[in-house]
Scaffold this active site. Structure first.
Site, PDB file in Angstrom:
ATOM      1  CG  ASP A 280      59.457 -42.978  25.853  1.00 45.68           C
ATOM      2  OD1 ASP A 280      58.779 -44.009  25.988  1.00 45.68           O
ATOM      3  OD2 ASP A 280      59.324 -42.200  24.892  1.00 45.68           O
TER       4      ASP A 280
ATOM      5  CD  GLU B 255      59.227 -41.524  20.582  1.00 46.38           C
ATOM      6  OE1 GLU B 255      58.603 -42.207  19.729  1.00 46.38           O
ATOM      7  OE2 GLU B 255      58.687 -41.121  21.638  1.00 46.38           O
TER       8      GLU B 255
ATOM      9  CD  GLU C  82      54.314 -46.696   8.327  1.00 40.39           C
ATOM     10  OE1 GLU C  82      54.600 -47.899   8.153  1.00 40.39           O
ATOM     11  OE2 GLU C  82      54.249 -45.851   7.411  1.00 40.39           O
TER      12      GLU C  82
ATOM     13  CG  HIS D  63      59.222 -40.500  16.079  1.00 41.37           C
ATOM     14  ND1 HIS D  63      59.756 -40.027  14.902  1.00 41.37           N
ATOM     15  CD2 HIS D  63      59.333 -41.859  16.040  1.00 41.37           C
ATOM     16  CE1 HIS D  63      60.191 -41.056  14.171  1.00 41.37           C
ATOM     17  NE2 HIS D  63      59.925 -42.181  14.834  1.00 41.37           N
TER      18      HIS D  63
ATOM     19  CG  HIS E  79      54.567 -40.295  20.989  1.00 43.11           C
ATOM     20  ND1 HIS E  79      54.381 -41.150  22.056  1.00 43.11           N
ATOM     21  CD2 HIS E  79      53.356 -40.179  20.387  1.00 43.11           C
ATOM     22  CE1 HIS E  79      53.119 -41.536  22.089  1.00 43.11           C
ATOM     23  NE2 HIS E  79      52.476 -40.962  21.089  1.00 43.11           N
TER      24      HIS E  79
ATOM     25  CG  ASP F 116      56.560 -39.333  25.458  1.00 44.08           C
ATOM     26  OD1 ASP F 116      56.020 -38.217  25.525  1.00 44.08           O
ATOM     27  OD2 ASP F 116      56.338 -40.136  24.542  1.00 44.08           O
TER      28      ASP F 116
END
Length: 227
Positions: free
Chosen positions: A7, A9, A52, A57, A150, A155
């Site tokens: 995963d 970010e 945002e 995260h 997150h 994740d």
């Protein structure tokens, strides 16, 4: 079979507009079982972090300011993933960012033929259902109570559990065990099951047993079978 569940970010949604990768978490699985081997890294994005994105995260510019650039860890990442299939949730997104970063390093992209998208698998298994990682974890009873924001490695850990469930859950272990046993017997190896031959047991009562049975029946008062 070796697979890598991963995963990412990022600073945003589109690497073509200048968004960058800031974290990657990779988990090694062999035959759908995690091995404990992971690759996890944060990266300096060389750009500002939109509010945002940080809200999703929690990775701030200050936190990432002393982290390595992607190009400094690219070789380590490529060694870890090797030529294994790469499993991700909405994999096109993660592949897009990964390959964008590799291109900026002058490295070959990861071929999309290696991409395993758990969203696609879930869509085939549960048409019309919610397909987010949170929704699917709820469906399969995967605990995510420790997930407040997150995070790539967290994740990836949840996704590894979900991937196993999507591919058959605990039945996978049973199937693999059966295959291993069959292969061992076929190969005649040390793990093959070898049983000593025994002559079949006699199931006919002997004369002595029949006499003992008749003697016992004679002691029964008013037997039903005699009425």
């Amino acid at each position: 079979m070796r697979e890598i569940v991963f995963d990412t970010e990022t600073t945003g949604l589109d690497p073509r507009s200048g968004d960058r990768l800031v974290e990657i978490g990779c988990i090694e699985m062999v035959n759908k079982v995690t091995t404990g081997q992971v690759f996890h890294a944060y990266f300096h994005p060389e750009r500002a972090m939109p509010a945002e994105a940080e809200a999703v995260h929690g990775l701030s510019e200050a936190f990432l300011s002393d982290k390595p650039r992607f190009r400094e860890r690219a070789d380590d990442l490529l060694v870890f993933i090797a030529d294994s299939p790469l499993v991700a949730h909405n994999a096109g997104f993660d592949f897009g960012f990964l390959n964008s970063e590799l291109a900026m390093c002058g490295l070959e992209p990861v071929c999309r033929s290696r991409m395993v998208d758990t969203v696609g698998i879930a869509k085939r298994r549960h048409p019309g259902a919610k397909l987010s990682l949170d929704a699917l974890c709820t469906r399969y009873g995967i605990d995510r109570s420790h997930r407040t924001k997150h995070g790539a490695l967290l994740d990836a850990e949840l996704l590894a559990q979900l991937y196993v469930e999507l591919m058959g859950g605990r039945q996978i272990g049973l199937e693999l065990a059966a295959e291993a046993a069959s292969a061992a017997v076929a190969d005649g190896g040390d793990t093959a099951v070898r049983r000593e031959w025994r002559a079949p047991r006699a199931h006919t009562a002997s004369a002595a047993e029949l006499a003992a049975h008749a003697q016992f029946l004679a002691t029964v008062n008013d037997p039903l079978w005699a009425r």
